[in-house]
Write a protein that holds these residues in place. Structure first.
Motif, PDB file in Angstrom:
ATOM      1  N   LYS A   5      39.385  43.813  41.208  1.00 18.08           N
ATOM      2  CA  LYS A   5      40.326  42.773  41.600  1.00 18.08           C
ATOM      3  C   LYS A   5      41.164  42.430  40.378  1.00 18.08           C
ATOM      4  O   LYS A   5      40.630  42.028  39.344  1.00 18.08           O
ATOM      5  N   LEU A   6      42.482  42.601  40.506  1.00 13.03           N
ATOM      6  CA  LEU A   6      43.386  42.416  39.360  1.00 13.03           C
ATOM      7  C   LEU A   6      44.229  41.164  39.552  1.00 13.03           C
ATOM      8  O   LEU A   6      44.879  40.986  40.588  1.00 13.03           O
ATOM      9  N   HIS A   7      44.227  40.299  38.547  1.00 13.73           N
ATOM     10  CA  HIS A   7      45.049  39.091  38.560  1.00 13.73           C
ATOM     11  C   HIS A   7      46.224  39.328  37.610  1.00 13.73           C
ATOM     12  O   HIS A   7      46.038  39.489  36.401  1.00 13.73           O
ATOM     13  N   LEU A   8      47.425  39.325  38.143  1.00 11.75           N
ATOM     14  CA  LEU A   8      48.629  39.591  37.351  1.00 11.75           C
ATOM     15  C   LEU A   8      49.620  38.451  37.525  1.00 11.75           C
ATOM     16  O   LEU A   8      49.600  37.737  38.522  1.00 11.75           O
ATOM     17  N   LEU A   9      50.503  38.291  36.548  1.00 10.65           N
ATOM     18  CA  LEU A   9      51.589  37.325  36.652  1.00 10.65           C
ATOM     19  C   LEU A   9      52.899  38.077  36.828  1.00 10.65           C
ATOM     20  O   LEU A   9      53.186  39.028  36.083  1.00 10.65           O
ATOM     21  N   TRP A  19      44.104  44.679  44.691  1.00  6.87           N
ATOM     22  CA  TRP A  19      42.769  45.255  44.758  1.00  6.87           C
ATOM     23  C   TRP A  19      42.876  46.764  44.593  1.00  6.87           C
ATOM     24  O   TRP A  19      43.784  47.391  45.132  1.00  6.87           O
ATOM     25  N   ARG A  20      41.932  47.331  43.853  1.00  2.96           N
ATOM     26  CA  ARG A  20      41.905  48.778  43.663  1.00  2.96           C
ATOM     27  C   ARG A  20      40.549  49.327  44.087  1.00  2.96           C
ATOM     28  O   ARG A  20      39.505  48.795  43.725  1.00  2.96           O
ATOM     29  N   VAL A  21      40.578  50.376  44.899  1.00  2.00           N
ATOM     30  CA  VAL A  21      39.376  51.118  45.263  1.00  2.00           C
ATOM     31  C   VAL A  21      39.374  52.389  44.429  1.00  2.00           C
ATOM     32  O   VAL A  21      40.319  53.178  44.477  1.00  2.00           O
ATOM     33  N   LEU A  22      38.343  52.567  43.638  1.00  2.00           N
ATOM     34  CA  LEU A  22      38.314  53.643  42.648  1.00  2.00           C
ATOM     35  C   LEU A  22      37.482  54.828  43.130  1.00  2.00           C
ATOM     36  O   LEU A  22      36.382  54.669  43.659  1.00  2.00           O
ATOM     37  N   ASN A  23      38.052  56.005  42.941  1.00  2.00           N
ATOM     38  CA  ASN A  23      37.326  57.264  43.167  1.00  2.00           C
ATOM     39  C   ASN A  23      36.694  57.349  44.553  1.00  2.00           C
ATOM     40  O   ASN A  23      35.551  57.750  44.719  1.00  2.00           O
ATOM     41  N   TYR A  24      37.483  56.951  45.553  1.00  2.00           N
ATOM     42  CA  TYR A  24      37.029  57.088  46.928  1.00  2.00           C
ATOM     43  C   TYR A  24      37.615  58.374  47.503  1.00  2.00           C
ATOM     44  O   TYR A  24      38.833  58.534  47.557  1.00  2.00           O
ATOM     45  N   ASN A  25      36.749  59.286  47.900  1.00  2.06           N
ATOM     46  CA  ASN A  25      37.192  60.616  48.346  1.00  2.06           C
ATOM     47  C   ASN A  25      38.094  61.272  47.298  1.00  2.06           C
ATOM     48  O   ASN A  25      39.137  61.844  47.608  1.00  2.06           O
ATOM     49  N   GLU A  26      37.658  61.112  46.032  1.00  2.79           N
ATOM     50  CA  GLU A  26      38.343  61.720  44.889  1.00  2.79           C
ATOM     51  C   GLU A  26      39.738  61.150  44.659  1.00  2.79           C
ATOM     52  O   GLU A  26      40.574  61.784  44.014  1.00  2.79           O
ATOM     53  N   GLN A  27      40.012  59.956  45.195  1.00  7.95           N
ATOM     54  CA  GLN A  27      41.298  59.291  44.964  1.00  7.95           C
ATOM     55  C   GLN A  27      41.070  57.810  44.691  1.00  7.95           C
ATOM     56  O   GLN A  27      40.025  57.259  45.045  1.00  7.95           O
ATOM     57  N   GLY A  33      46.569  42.629  48.132  1.00  6.71           N
ATOM     58  CA  GLY A  33      45.843  41.554  48.788  1.00  6.71           C
ATOM     59  C   GLY A  33      44.654  42.033  49.601  1.00  6.71           C
ATOM     60  O   GLY A  33      44.524  43.210  49.939  1.00  6.71           O
ATOM     61  N   MET A  34      43.777  41.069  49.925  1.00  3.64           N
ATOM     62  CA  MET A  34      42.552  41.373  50.655  1.00  3.64           C
ATOM     63  C   MET A  34      42.826  41.876  52.064  1.00  3.64           C
ATOM     64  O   MET A  34      42.089  42.717  52.603  1.00  3.64           O
TER      65      MET A  34
END
Length: 343
Positions: A5-9, A19-27, A33-34
């Motif tokens: 979960k990334l909080h940016l200005l 939100w980032r999903v990492l390395n799911y099905n090699e991607q 947002g949620m």
């Protein structure tokens, strides 16, 4: 790490969450947002088999947007487990409960709707129409072990112990129970009122002040949270639920299953479906504290009647057995056959 979960200005100094999903099905995938992340999850879940799946949504604030915006085909069912309007006295025109507003304003997006009581099903159909099927399924049941357990003998219960098991919240109206106990204490000095449940906001301070002003500190007891609520039901002679609104009330069902006669306001929805009026408990009028007081006094004076109500409460709970509840679910399952249901 699978999810970040990334909080940016942004350039205006406003917070932006991704939100980032990492390395799911090699991607790796990034979502604004949620809601977008939830939608992606539903679509991925929906593709795990080759069947027509059914998603049942009982927390619409969290899940409705994701279901509405799925990119893969699926059936969607709205589950109403609480009052769907803000004013139960004006079902047809009242503003909607905030938790269900978006879901109900998108009525056509659903393939079916579940309500907890027949009365709510009727009210929902009256306001939103019958273009999608409506099912009535209680939100709780009584397990077989509880139904088979030996009843607590009424003379083993703590005499004149009255309990209210509910969140300390304005809609539960513990203040009415306390007000009623002013007169109850005069006629039954040994009677006790136990308030079980955690507090919402500062309502506990208000209730403590009310008790102190009435000099009932030794009579009205704040018991807090318990992990063994069944012991409370088994010990008391009478239960109260003077709420101004209910969805179904698991508390009423639990209490009846443990032989506890209940006095509850006849409000939408649930009390009149669960309590057998003047058999396993008594239904009262919302806001009528004088009637609540009179009812408590009459029941405490008539221990024989209370014992009869207790015996009938045990019998009444059988209407909500595991088998009875599943029969109502079966109607929904049969409607969507051969779909596979994912709740």
């Amino acid at each position: 790490i699978h999810v970040e979960k990334l909080h940016l200005l942004n350039h205006a100094g406003q917070e932006r969450i991704t939100w980032r999903v990492l390395n799911y099905n090699e991607q790796s995938h990034t979502f604004n947002g949620m809601n977008e992340l939830t939608r992606y999850f539903y679509d991925e879940l929906n593709q795990l088999n080759d069947e027509q799946n059914v998603f049942i949504c009982d927390r619409t604030v969290e899940c409705a947007w994701g279901l509405f915006n799925m990119t893969t085909p699926a059936k969607k069912v709205l589950h109403l487990h609480n009052n769907h309007v803000s004013d139960a006295k004006d079902i047809m025109h009242s503003t909607l409960n905030n938790n269900y507003a978006n879901a109900l304003n998108n009525w056509a997006a659903w393939d079916a709707v579940i309500s907890a009581t027949p009365e709510q099903t009727k009210d929902v159909e009256a306001r939103f129409g019958k273009d999608i099927p409506a099912f009535t399924i209680p939100v709780g049941y009584v397990d077989n072990a509880t139904l088979k357990a030996a009843p607590v003998k009424f003379d083993q219960r703590q005499k004149d112990l009255v309990v209210q098991v509910a969140r300390l919240a304005p809609e539960k109206q513990q203040n009415h129970s306390i007000e009623a106990f002013v007169e109850v204490h005069k006629q039954f000095p040994d009677a006790k009122l136990e308030l079980w449940g955690y507090a919402n906001g500062d309502i506990e301070k208000q209730l403590h002040a009310q008790v102190a002003a009435a000099h009932l500190e030794d009579v009205v007891l704040f018991k807090g949270y318990t992990t063994d609520v069944n012991a409370v039901y088994n010990r008391a002679q009478l239960g109260l639920l003077p709420s101004r609104a209910e969805g179904f009330s698991l508390m009423l069902l639990e209490a009846q299953a443990h032989g506890l006669p209940m006095v509850a306001n006849d409000v939408k929805y649930g009390p009149s479906d669960i309590i057998q009026d003047h058999k396993s408990g008594i239904l009262t009028t919302d806001g009528d504290v004088q009637q609540l007081t009179k009812t408590i006094l009459e029941l405490l004076k008539n221990q024989g009647q209370l014992a009869q109500y207790s015996a009938q409460a045990y019998e009444n709970a059988k209407r909500y057995s595991e088998e009875a509840a599943f029969k109502q679910w079966q109607a929904l399952l049969d409607y969507f056959k051969p779909a596979k249901v994912t709740a």
